[in-house]
Design an enzyme around this catalytic site. Sequence first.
Site, PDB file in Angstrom:
ATOM      1  N   ARG A   1      -1.482  -8.090  -7.545  1.00 18.70           N
ATOM      2  CA  ARG A   1      -0.151  -6.977  -7.007  1.00 18.70           C
ATOM      3  C   ARG A   1      -0.459  -6.146  -7.892  1.00 18.70           C
ATOM      4  O   ARG A   1       0.562  -6.500  -8.926  1.00 18.70           O
ATOM      5  CB  ARG A   1       0.803  -7.759  -6.705  1.00 18.70           C
ATOM      6  CG  ARG A   1       1.317  -7.073  -5.474  1.00 18.70           C
ATOM      7  CD  ARG A   1       3.094  -7.821  -5.046  1.00 18.70           C
ATOM      8  NE  ARG A   1       4.125  -6.500  -4.322  1.00 18.70           N
ATOM      9  CZ  ARG A   1       3.754  -6.598  -3.437  1.00 18.70           C
ATOM     10  NH1 ARG A   1       2.804  -6.796  -2.633  1.00 18.70           N
ATOM     11  NH2 ARG A   1       4.861  -5.809  -2.800  1.00 18.70           N
TER      12      ARG A   1
ATOM     13  N   GLN B   1      -1.245  -9.363   4.510  1.00 20.59           N
ATOM     14  CA  GLN B   1      -0.426  -9.409   5.158  1.00 20.59           C
ATOM     15  C   GLN B   1      -0.671  -9.258   6.525  1.00 20.59           C
ATOM     16  O   GLN B   1       0.028  -9.244   7.328  1.00 20.59           O
ATOM     17  CB  GLN B   1       0.268  -7.663   4.852  1.00 20.59           C
ATOM     18  CG  GLN B   1       1.395  -7.625   5.717  1.00 20.59           C
ATOM     19  CD  GLN B   1       3.025  -8.071   5.405  1.00 20.59           C
ATOM     20  OE1 GLN B   1       3.356  -8.626   4.922  1.00 20.59           O
ATOM     21  NE2 GLN B   1       2.666  -8.634   7.273  1.00 20.59           N
TER      22      GLN B   1
ATOM     23  N   ARG C   1       2.873 -15.576   5.061  1.00 20.23           N
ATOM     24  CA  ARG C   1       2.672 -15.072   4.709  1.00 20.23           C
ATOM     25  C   ARG C   1       2.103 -16.162   3.732  1.00 20.23           C
ATOM     26  O   ARG C   1       0.995 -16.292   2.901  1.00 20.23           O
ATOM     27  CB  ARG C   1       3.621 -14.137   3.968  1.00 20.23           C
ATOM     28  CG  ARG C   1       3.920 -12.654   4.423  1.00 20.23           C
ATOM     29  CD  ARG C   1       2.306 -11.777   4.280  1.00 20.23           C
ATOM     30  NE  ARG C   1       2.051 -11.664   2.859  1.00 20.23           N
ATOM     31  CZ  ARG C   1       2.703 -11.459   1.784  1.00 20.23           C
ATOM     32  NH1 ARG C   1       3.837 -10.634   2.166  1.00 20.23           N
ATOM     33  NH2 ARG C   1       2.003 -10.622   0.782  1.00 20.23           N
TER      34      ARG C   1
ATOM     35  N   ASP D   1       6.894  -0.185   8.767  1.00 20.16           N
ATOM     36  CA  ASP D   1       6.592  -0.381   8.054  1.00 20.16           C
ATOM     37  C   ASP D   1       7.697   0.708   7.199  1.00 20.16           C
ATOM     38  O   ASP D   1       7.954   1.815   7.419  1.00 20.16           O
ATOM     39  CB  ASP D   1       5.226  -0.535   7.312  1.00 20.16           C
ATOM     40  CG  ASP D   1       5.147  -0.964   5.583  1.00 20.16           C
ATOM     41  OD1 ASP D   1       6.527  -1.876   5.466  1.00 20.16           O
ATOM     42  OD2 ASP D   1       4.210  -1.218   5.025  1.00 20.16           O
TER      43      ASP D   1
ATOM     44  N   CYS E   1       6.498  -5.985   7.748  1.00 21.80           N
ATOM     45  CA  CYS E   1       6.489  -6.477   6.471  1.00 21.80           C
ATOM     46  C   CYS E   1       7.803  -6.790   6.014  1.00 21.80           C
ATOM     47  O   CYS E   1       6.981  -7.562   4.859  1.00 21.80           O
ATOM     48  CB  CYS E   1       4.713  -6.564   6.478  1.00 21.80           C
ATOM     49  SG  CYS E   1       5.064  -4.662   4.978  1.00 21.80           S
TER      50      CYS E   1
ATOM     51  N   HIS F   1      -3.784  -4.029   2.166  1.00 23.47           N
ATOM     52  CA  HIS F   1      -2.790  -5.356   1.735  1.00 23.47           C
ATOM     53  C   HIS F   1      -3.258  -6.649   3.232  1.00 23.47           C
ATOM     54  O   HIS F   1      -2.747  -6.342   3.648  1.00 23.47           O
ATOM     55  CB  HIS F   1      -1.551  -4.383   2.333  1.00 23.47           C
ATOM     56  CG  HIS F   1      -0.460  -5.622   1.788  1.00 23.47           C
ATOM     57  ND1 HIS F   1      -0.582  -7.122   1.166  1.00 23.47           N
ATOM     58  CD2 HIS F   1       1.060  -5.829   1.737  1.00 23.47           C
ATOM     59  CE1 HIS F   1       0.127  -7.472   1.270  1.00 23.47           C
ATOM     60  NE2 HIS F   1       1.462  -6.748   1.703  1.00 23.47           N
TER      61      HIS F   1
END
Length: 335
Positions: free
Chosen positions: A122, A152, A311, A244, A284, A149
Amino acid sequence: HISFRIKACSASLDSVDLKGRSCLTLKDFSSDEIKRLLWVSGDLKHRIKHEKQYLPLLQGKSVAMIFEKRSTRTRMSTETGFALLGGHPCFLTSQDIHLGVNESCTDTARVLSGLCDIVLARVYSHSTLEELEKEASIPIINGLSDLYHPIQILADFLTLQERYGSLTGLTVSWIGDGNNVLHSFMMTAAKLGVHLRIATPKGYEPEQSIIHEAQKLSKQHGTQLVLTSDPMEAAHGSNVLVTDTWVSMGQEDEKKKRLKDFRGYQITMQTGSMAKPDWTFLHCLPRKMEEVDDHVFYSSRSLVFPEAENRKWTIMGLMVSVLTDYAPQTPLMKF
């Protein structure tokens, strides 16, 4: 006829082999490969969560989790998911591993290739992942970068699959920033037969090269792609409203300007009045009040908590797919 189509789809997905693959962006994955990942994820969820089966598919394997940016969901989903499958997760922060500072990405990639079976990273810059992938002899998974991402988006589509029974023909409306999560939606939606309507304020559009690629995919798969700066226009006729954070990690200095520029973008029941009667909401997380009000966020239309749980099942599905020869045991979901 439908049963014949499902059998044909099942046969084509049965032959998909993802073993040894890295996942930096779903741009690199075909329609069948993404469907296979969702099928394996749903299958593991059914067998482990609902059937209470113990599946030590990753026994003896370990994952190095490199986190330049913190995250509740990415860390917990990877650690608990990998351990549940019998593997060993190792969490490495920038205090533990000085990626590209004290030790080059090249050296780190080669060292980790000899010590573990897979790396989830990440990171701030997507180029860090590309460098790791170039030098590693094990799969590299993007746990988030400034550009994409992917893990996700797998969770988001599994959540919608569970809610609507099928993804083909759904319309997803993104109302917010042209960021990494949106980029991943744009690289995936058309491949699953999903229409995409996008509203971003002027100056916050997705990357031009990603728009161009999404337009190509949309044409190829016969889906609609709409880009606008009007949230109500984007919400029109939609099944799913998505947003988001407007201020991502590393953008704190821009907060005041961003909040001003995103005025009118908060998702409310009024936004939902433009959507289809069965509309639902995704985010998310972590969420802030300015992005979506409580009335929507805590309503029965909100799928944010099943989405957060998924997830875990999708990271498990991805890890199992790239590290083993696992074949799903449950019937193919309807795409």
